[in-house]
Design a protein around this motif. Structure first.
Motif, PDB file in Angstrom:
ATOM      1  N   GLU A 111       8.375 -34.128  -1.892  1.00 54.95           N
ATOM      2  CA  GLU A 111       8.931 -33.101  -2.781  1.00 54.95           C
ATOM      3  C   GLU A 111       9.073 -31.816  -1.982  1.00 54.95           C
ATOM      4  OE1 GLU A 111       8.577 -32.883  -6.652  1.00 54.95           O
ATOM      5  OE2 GLU A 111       7.478 -34.754  -7.011  1.00 54.95           O
ATOM      6  N   PRO A 112      10.066 -30.992  -2.366  1.00 62.49           N
ATOM      7  CA  PRO A 112      10.311 -29.789  -1.549  1.00 62.49           C
ATOM      8  C   PRO A 112       9.234 -28.721  -1.671  1.00 62.49           C
ATOM      9  CG  PRO A 112      11.814 -29.852  -3.459  1.00 62.49           C
ATOM     10  CD  PRO A 112      11.065 -31.141  -3.446  1.00 62.49           C
ATOM     11  N   VAL A 113       8.551 -28.674  -2.829  1.00 64.20           N
ATOM     12  CA  VAL A 113       7.551 -27.607  -3.008  1.00 64.20           C
ATOM     13  C   VAL A 113       6.247 -28.196  -3.557  1.00 64.20           C
ATOM     14  CG1 VAL A 113       9.259 -25.787  -3.474  1.00 64.20           C
ATOM     15  CG2 VAL A 113       8.363 -27.113  -5.377  1.00 64.20           C
ATOM     16  N   ASN A 114       5.162 -27.456  -3.383  1.00 66.84           N
ATOM     17  CA  ASN A 114       3.902 -27.821  -4.037  1.00 66.84           C
ATOM     18  C   ASN A 114       3.938 -27.296  -5.459  1.00 66.84           C
ATOM     19  OD1 ASN A 114       2.542 -28.982  -1.778  1.00 66.84           O
ATOM     20  ND2 ASN A 114       2.216 -26.908  -0.969  1.00 66.84           N
TER      21      ASN A 114
ATOM     22  N   SER B 281      19.436 -23.898 -15.156  1.00 68.82           N
ATOM     23  CA  SER B 281      19.924 -23.099 -14.017  1.00 68.82           C
ATOM     24  C   SER B 281      19.666 -23.825 -12.701  1.00 68.82           C
ATOM     25  CB  SER B 281      19.227 -21.743 -13.953  1.00 68.82           C
ATOM     26  OG  SER B 281      19.400 -21.071 -15.156  1.00 68.82           O
ATOM     27  N   GLN B 282      18.525 -24.524 -12.632  1.00 67.12           N
ATOM     28  CA  GLN B 282      18.238 -25.287 -11.416  1.00 67.12           C
ATOM     29  C   GLN B 282      19.290 -26.386 -11.221  1.00 67.12           C
ATOM     30  OE1 GLN B 282      15.863 -23.060 -10.057  1.00 67.12           O
ATOM     31  NE2 GLN B 282      15.019 -24.864  -9.139  1.00 67.12           N
ATOM     32  N   GLN B 283      19.701 -26.995 -12.348  1.00 66.37           N
ATOM     33  CA  GLN B 283      20.723 -28.038 -12.255  1.00 66.37           C
ATOM     34  C   GLN B 283      22.047 -27.451 -11.770  1.00 66.37           C
ATOM     35  OE1 GLN B 283      20.972 -30.329 -15.904  1.00 66.37           O
ATOM     36  NE2 GLN B 283      18.839 -30.931 -15.797  1.00 66.37           N
TER      37      GLN B 283
ATOM     38  N   LYS C  11      22.379 -24.774  -9.942  1.00 62.03           N
ATOM     39  CA  LYS C  11      22.184 -24.419  -8.540  1.00 62.03           C
ATOM     40  C   LYS C  11      22.432 -25.640  -7.636  1.00 62.03           C
ATOM     41  CE  LYS C  11      18.366 -21.767  -6.534  1.00 62.03           C
ATOM     42  NZ  LYS C  11      17.057 -21.199  -6.849  1.00 62.03           N
ATOM     43  N   LYS C  12      21.890 -26.770  -8.077  1.00 62.18           N
ATOM     44  CA  LYS C  12      22.019 -27.993  -7.305  1.00 62.18           C
ATOM     45  C   LYS C  12      23.486 -28.424  -7.238  1.00 62.18           C
ATOM     46  CE  LYS C  12      18.505 -31.447  -7.017  1.00 62.18           C
ATOM     47  NZ  LYS C  12      17.551 -32.220  -7.762  1.00 62.18           N
ATOM     48  N   LYS C  13      24.155 -28.356  -8.393  1.00 60.71           N
ATOM     49  CA  LYS C  13      25.563 -28.752  -8.443  1.00 60.71           C
ATOM     50  C   LYS C  13      26.383 -27.872  -7.495  1.00 60.71           C
ATOM     51  CE  LYS C  13      29.508 -28.965 -11.520  1.00 60.71           C
ATOM     52  NZ  LYS C  13      30.076 -28.735 -12.813  1.00 60.71           N
TER      53      LYS C  13
ATOM     54  N   THR D 268      16.419 -23.131 -20.141  1.00 62.39           N
ATOM     55  CA  THR D 268      17.503 -22.564 -19.353  1.00 62.39           C
ATOM     56  C   THR D 268      17.098 -22.393 -17.885  1.00 62.39           C
ATOM     57  OG1 THR D 268      16.918 -20.359 -20.116  1.00 62.39           O
ATOM     58  CG2 THR D 268      18.745 -21.430 -21.237  1.00 62.39           C
ATOM     59  N   PHE D 269      15.807 -22.280 -17.600  1.00 59.07           N
ATOM     60  CA  PHE D 269      15.399 -22.284 -16.192  1.00 59.07           C
ATOM     61  C   PHE D 269      15.771 -23.628 -15.571  1.00 59.07           C
ATOM     62  CE2 PHE D 269      12.692 -23.364 -12.669  1.00 59.07           C
ATOM     63  CZ  PHE D 269      12.703 -22.208 -11.904  1.00 59.07           C
ATOM     64  N   LEU D 270      15.439 -24.699 -16.290  1.00 54.60           N
ATOM     65  CA  LEU D 270      15.753 -26.041 -15.770  1.00 54.60           C
ATOM     66  C   LEU D 270      17.267 -26.233 -15.648  1.00 54.60           C
ATOM     67  CD1 LEU D 270      13.085 -27.967 -17.830  1.00 54.60           C
ATOM     68  CD2 LEU D 270      13.168 -27.816 -15.335  1.00 54.60           C
TER      69      LEU D 270
HETATM   70  N1  T1G Z   1       8.364 -26.708 -10.911  1.00 49.37           N
HETATM   71  C1  T1G Z   1       9.172 -27.720 -10.559  1.00 49.37           C
HETATM   72  N2  T1G Z   1      10.058 -27.664  -9.552  1.00 49.37           N
HETATM   73  C2  T1G Z   1      10.127 -26.527  -8.882  1.00 49.37           C
HETATM   74  C3  T1G Z   1       9.322 -25.417  -9.195  1.00 49.37           C
HETATM   75  C4  T1G Z   1       8.397 -25.543 -10.255  1.00 49.37           C
HETATM   76  N3  T1G Z   1       7.584 -24.552 -10.604  1.00 49.37           N
HETATM   77  N4  T1G Z   1       9.632 -24.427  -8.359  1.00 49.37           N
HETATM   78  C5  T1G Z   1      10.588 -24.899  -7.541  1.00 49.37           C
HETATM   79  N5  T1G Z   1      10.892 -26.160  -7.849  1.00 49.37           N
HETATM   80  C6  T1G Z   1      11.865 -27.038  -7.186  1.00 49.37           C
HETATM   81  C7  T1G Z   1      13.299 -26.679  -7.559  1.00 49.37           C
HETATM   82  O1  T1G Z   1      13.677 -27.305  -8.767  1.00 49.37           O
HETATM   83  C8  T1G Z   1      14.061 -27.190  -6.359  1.00 49.37           C
HETATM   84  O2  T1G Z   1      14.178 -28.585  -6.457  1.00 49.37           O
HETATM   85  C9  T1G Z   1      13.115 -26.888  -5.215  1.00 49.37           C
HETATM   86  O3  T1G Z   1      11.808 -26.769  -5.797  1.00 49.37           O
HETATM   87  C10 T1G Z   1      13.430 -25.620  -4.474  1.00 49.37           C
HETATM   88  O4  T1G Z   1      13.600 -24.584  -5.441  1.00 49.37           O
HETATM   89  C11 T1G Z   1      -0.005 -22.622 -15.383  1.00 49.37           C
HETATM   90  C12 T1G Z   1       2.332 -21.943 -16.890  1.00 49.37           C
HETATM   91  C13 T1G Z   1       9.786 -21.160  -6.157  1.00 49.37           C
HETATM   92  C14 T1G Z   1      11.117 -19.037  -5.991  1.00 49.37           C
HETATM   93  O5  T1G Z   1       8.300 -19.918 -12.496  1.00 49.37           O
HETATM   94  O6  T1G Z   1      11.259 -19.411  -9.109  1.00 49.37           O
HETATM   95  O7  T1G Z   1       2.764 -21.623 -13.400  1.00 49.37           O
HETATM   96  O8  T1G Z   1      16.610 -28.776  -6.659  1.00 49.37           O
HETATM   97  O9  T1G Z   1      16.095 -24.287  -5.096  1.00 49.37           O
HETATM   98  O10 T1G Z   1      15.590 -20.544  -4.165  1.00 49.37           O
HETATM   99  O11 T1G Z   1       0.009 -20.322 -15.730  1.00 49.37           O
HETATM  100  O12 T1G Z   1      12.260 -22.263  -7.436  1.00 49.37           O
HETATM  101  O13 T1G Z   1      15.508 -29.078  -4.444  1.00 49.37           O
HETATM  102  O14 T1G Z   1      15.165 -30.774  -6.255  1.00 49.37           O
HETATM  103  O15 T1G Z   1      14.753 -22.751  -6.598  1.00 49.37           O
HETATM  104  O16 T1G Z   1      13.724 -21.050  -2.489  1.00 49.37           O
HETATM  105  C15 T1G Z   1       5.632 -20.469 -12.644  1.00 49.37           C
HETATM  106  C16 T1G Z   1       9.775 -21.331 -10.471  1.00 49.37           C
HETATM  107  C17 T1G Z   1       5.599 -21.663 -13.536  1.00 49.37           C
HETATM  108  C18 T1G Z   1       8.484 -20.630 -10.224  1.00 49.37           C
HETATM  109  C19 T1G Z   1      11.947 -21.155  -4.917  1.00 49.37           C
HETATM  110  N6  T1G Z   1       6.456 -20.730 -11.519  1.00 49.37           N
HETATM  111  N7  T1G Z   1      10.497 -21.523  -9.221  1.00 49.37           N
HETATM  112  O17 T1G Z   1      13.266 -20.678  -4.911  1.00 49.37           O
HETATM  113  O18 T1G Z   1      14.427 -22.770  -4.053  1.00 49.37           O
HETATM  114  S1  T1G Z   1       4.701 -21.340 -14.999  1.00 49.37           S
HETATM  115  C20 T1G Z   1       7.759 -20.402 -11.509  1.00 49.37           C
HETATM  116  C21 T1G Z   1      11.223 -20.543  -8.643  1.00 49.37           C
HETATM  117  C22 T1G Z   1       3.082 -21.461 -14.540  1.00 49.37           C
HETATM  118  C23 T1G Z   1       0.705 -21.356 -15.119  1.00 49.37           C
HETATM  119  C24 T1G Z   1       2.077 -21.275 -15.610  1.00 49.37           C
HETATM  120  C25 T1G Z   1      11.968 -20.892  -7.408  1.00 49.37           C
HETATM  121  C26 T1G Z   1      11.191 -20.571  -6.123  1.00 49.37           C
HETATM  122  P1  T1G Z   1      15.445 -29.356  -5.918  1.00 49.37           P
HETATM  123  P2  T1G Z   1      14.804 -23.580  -5.365  1.00 49.37           P
HETATM  124  P3  T1G Z   1      14.304 -21.207  -3.840  1.00 49.37           P
END
Ligand code: T1G
Length: 718
Positions: A30-33, A295-297, A299-301, A291-293
């Motif tokens: 997976e790309p991220v932790n 938007s990710q779709q 972005k990918k497209k 809408t976050f999800l």
């Molecule tokens: N969950 C699932 N997938 C995620 C992810 C996440 N949190 N963050 C990134 N990805 C996937 C994304 O879909 C993409 O996948 C790839 O990683 C690279 O992302 C318990 C409740 C981190 C700043 O809100 O803001 O924690 O398309 O293309 O431009 O209290 O992603 O390659 O298959 O966006 O460098 C809080 C959400 C959750 C962060 C990276 N976290 N992510 O941006 O790359 S709530 C967030 C982002 C929470 C706790 C609570 C951005 C990024 P794929 P990307 P990027």
């Protein structure tokens, strides 16, 4: 010597020299932790093992990926929308316990944050005794922007580590912070260049092990309450009310922090779980997570589409007005040199002046070094001829909005560039097929509709003309991405997507005024629903003359829906040269305040003028009807656009409206909101307003949805 203690799907544990164990997050394939049940299970196993690990003296916590931890898996958050409350409470409680156990290891723990630690990622880091952050790293709590609050201890540990004011700002504000700000706020202990992070963290651990820091005492301190500053809470509430109307999350965080300030850490953790469970299933959280999800779709497209294009390395811009200057600036800032051409030296001075002004602001705010700003400015070549245009990959035309002028410009331009160079028009009101009508290579012509002000507005509509070839569309998409914008590919039709939907919205407004509604009431209703500005104020800001012209064009293109066979309120006011802010009066009156900014006030004369376009006179119209008529008009137009494939999907239409118009994000978008209301209910409302004509006639798609109880987002799944 390094010995592997544990290796799983999400992390490894390695015993290093001198009694140090390193926990390294590294999600397989997976790309991220991300933080989810799998990671927590593995973390529990490793912590269990460490509690009895012989000779353990300290723990390093880090990541093998480019970033530390992106927080909770958003796809899991989406599934939580449907969980029974008990399951939510158990999951969050378990998550908190797993994280708390990090800070209860019998040895000091240092966390290395490379890249970013967001949301749950930062919550994990906060459990360590020390945090070192990469100089290019970022940390923050995005939860409130998702309609929720941190559920893994963020609201509890932040005020106890830094202070209550920082917790308010960081959590309710939902911003991400760069390294210097994080250090200043006390959220991290040190900042370093990425190659030095490890030794920096080891150094902190070493000093703790040597007894130079009372890490045990610090842990103890953070298990009780924290001091509060009443004024900070009042200010935060005020700010939250202004920034996020109808979004419950920011206010909920502020209440939670205040209520829990005198509680012990563990009692506060229990309250946080309850508050989290109360928010995750609200309509706002559903819209924001969904809408976050979506938007990710998108972005990918876009990324996939861009992959099939040529890389844009050099750009030409024709017309050095405010738009042309903004486009040149936005390209140059992202490393794409620009040839900026105009026919008049004065215009060139204006365009480069615009770029210089924008760069100056960046320098003044400390975001850009003066030398870098100079280099960026030098990469924009103002010129009166087509010199070197054979070297550019894309040309954006931003000359006057006049078809004949644009046709002539394109015909001339075509001879100056190599075949295959993408020729983009920044028109907002003309059709791409008309602009391309006089060129030899209409397949190279595409629309790139930027929004004003270009540097701030994140959306670009990419308009596929009748004859535009796919590669030209893909290159425009790739160029928009390279500028840091979100491209949205749309079909060539009057108003494209965004202005077409706004056209329906303003037509609804005009009809409401004609029927006697008070424009101040309409603004109040729409603003309390979440729009940053009501329609009258928006018209004043955008200019009534400009909007009237646009509405006339839309009325001709879509006479059944947006045609108005009467003098409209906008025409009445514009006829008196009341164009809005720029002339000091429109719906409202404006005077410059001490700082030269327009200050709004009411004007009884407006009512006198509007009375002349209200055949039945003024009439009180209820809030519900106002909201219904305004939003229904926009939703129905969005549905028609989907029927006509103006955009490919509901999620694209909604993303466009959020990014292009300030559509209230907690309602998701016109079609997300339509799904929340339900297709059958929408049709019932159409029936109620049938007498108003085509604006309230639903398209085929909505009828089909109602017939099968479907949704615009029917096939949406993360
Ligand atoms: N969950 C699932 N997938 C995620 C992810 C996440 N949190 N963050 C990134 N990805 C996937 C994304 O879909 C993409 O996948 C790839 O990683 C690279 O992302 C318990 C409740 C981190 C700043 O809100 O803001 O924690 O398309 O293309 O431009 O209290 O992603 O390659 O298959 O966006 O460098 C809080 C959400 C959750 C962060 C990276 N976290 N992510 O941006 O790359 S709530 C967030 C982002 C929470 C706790 C609570 C951005 C990024 P794929 P990307 P990027």
């Amino acid at each position: 010597m390094t010995t592997e203690l544990y290796s799983g799907d999400c992390l490894q544990a390695l015993a290093l020299d001198h009694g140090i164990v390193e926990i390294r997050l590294d999600r397989n394939n997976e790309p991220v932790n991300k933080l989810d049940a799998r990671l927590l299970r593995e973390l529990d196993l490793v912590l269990e093992q460490l509690r009895t690990h012989p000779g353990l003296r300290g723990v390093l916590l880090g990541s093998a990926k480019d970033a530390f931890l992106a927080g909770a898996d958003i796809a899991v958050l989406w599934s939580m929308l449907e969980w029974p409350r008990q399951q939510l409470l158990e999951f969050c409680g378990g998550m908190q316990r797993s994280l708390t156990a990090i800070g209860e290891l019998p040895v000091p723990v240092a966390c290395i944050i490379n890249g970013y630690a967001l949301g749950g990622g930062l919550e994990v880091a906060l459990c360590a005794d020390y945090r070192v952050l990469a100089a290019d790293g970022q940390v923050g709590f995005p939860e409130v922007g998702l309609g929720i609050l941190p559920g893994a201890g963020g609201t509890v540990r932040t005020p106890r580590l830094a202070n209550g004011t920082t917790a308010l700002e960081w959590i309710a504000g939902a911003h991400t912070y760069k390294a210097a700000a994080a250090l200043k706020a006390g959220m991290v202990d040190a900042v370093g260049e990425p190659p030095q992070l490890r030794s920096l963290a080891l150094d902190w651990l070493g000093r703790a092990i040597a007894g130079e820091h009372d890490w045990k005492g610090m842990r103890e301190q953070r298990t009780s309450g924290f001091a509060t500053d009443e004024a900070a809470f009042t200010a935060a509430r005020e700010q939250a009310r202004k920034a996020s109307r109808n979004q419950p999350a920011a206010l909920a965080v502020i209440d939670l922090l205040q209520d829990c300030s005198s509680l012990s850490r563990d009692a506060a953790l229990a309250r946080e779980v309850q508050a989290f469970a109360g928010l995750i299933q609200t309509p706002a959280a559903r819209a924001l997570v969904g809408t976050f999800l979506a938007s990710q779709q998108l972005k990918k497209k876009n990324r996939n589409q861009a992959a099939s294009s040529r890389r844009v390395q050099r750009v030409g811009v024709l017309g050095a007005g405010i738009m042309g200057g903004g486009i040149a600036y936005a390209s140059a800032v992202k490393g794409m040199p620009v040839l900026l051409k105009d026919v008049a030296q004065k215009a060139l001075d204006l365009g480069t002046g615009e770029a210089r002004k924008l760069l100056g602001k960046q320098v003044d705010s400390g975001r850009l070094q003066p030398e870098r700003a100079e280099a960026i400015l030098a990469s924009i070549s103002p010129q009166l001829d087509f010199r070197s245009f054979e070297t550019v990959d894309v040309v954006v035309e931003a000359v006057v909005e006049d078809l004949r002028v644009k046709q002539a410009v394109f015909a001339e331009l075509e001879a100056q560039v190599l075949p295959g160079t993408v020729l983009a028009s920044n028109t907002s009101s003309l059709l791409i097929r008309d602009i391309a009508a006089k060129v030899q290579r209409p397949e190279d012509v595409v629309g790139m509709h930027f929004f004003n002000p270009v540097p701030l507005m994140p959306l670009v509509e990419i308009v596929r003309g009748e004859k535009t070839r796919e590669e030209a569309v893909a290159t425009a998409v790739s160029y928009a991405i390279a500028m840091g914008k979100t491209p949205l590919v749309v079909k060539d039709c009057a108003g494209f997507l965004i202005n077409r939907l706004l056209g329906a919205y303003f037509t609804a407004f005009i009809l409401l005024i004609r029927d006697g509604a008070d424009f101040v009431e309409i603004d109040r209703v729409m603003e309390s629903w979440g729009w940053p500005m009501g329609p009258s104020y928006l018209l004043d800001v955008a200019g009534l003359d400009t909007l009237d012209k646009a509405l006339v064009i839309l009325g001709k293109a879509y006479p059944e829906v947006m045609g108005t066979a009467f003098e409209t309120a906008i025409q009445k006011l514009a006829g008196q040269k009341r164009y809005g802010q720029k002339t000091g009066a429109g719906f409202f009156r404006y005077e410059a305040d001490a700082k030269g900014r327009p200050r709004r006030s009411g004007d009884p004369q407006t009512y006198e003028l509007l009375a002349t376009v209200q055949p039945q006179g003024p009439r009180a119209i209820g809030d519900e009807e106002i909201l219904d008529r305004m939003m229904l008009a926009m939703i129905l137009e969005a549905g028609r656009c989907l029927d006509e494939q103006v955009a490919d999907s509901a999620l694209e239409i909604d993303a466009g409206m959020r990014l292009g118009t300030g559509f209230p994000v907690h309602h998701g978008g016109p079609l997300w909101y339509a799904d929340a209301v339900g297709a059958t209910m929408l049709l019932q409302r159409c029936e109620r307003y049938r007498a108003l004509g085509g604006l309230y006639t639903a398209g085929l798609g909505l009828h089909n949805l109602a017939a099968r109880n479907g949704k615009f987002y029917g096939s949406f799944a993360p």
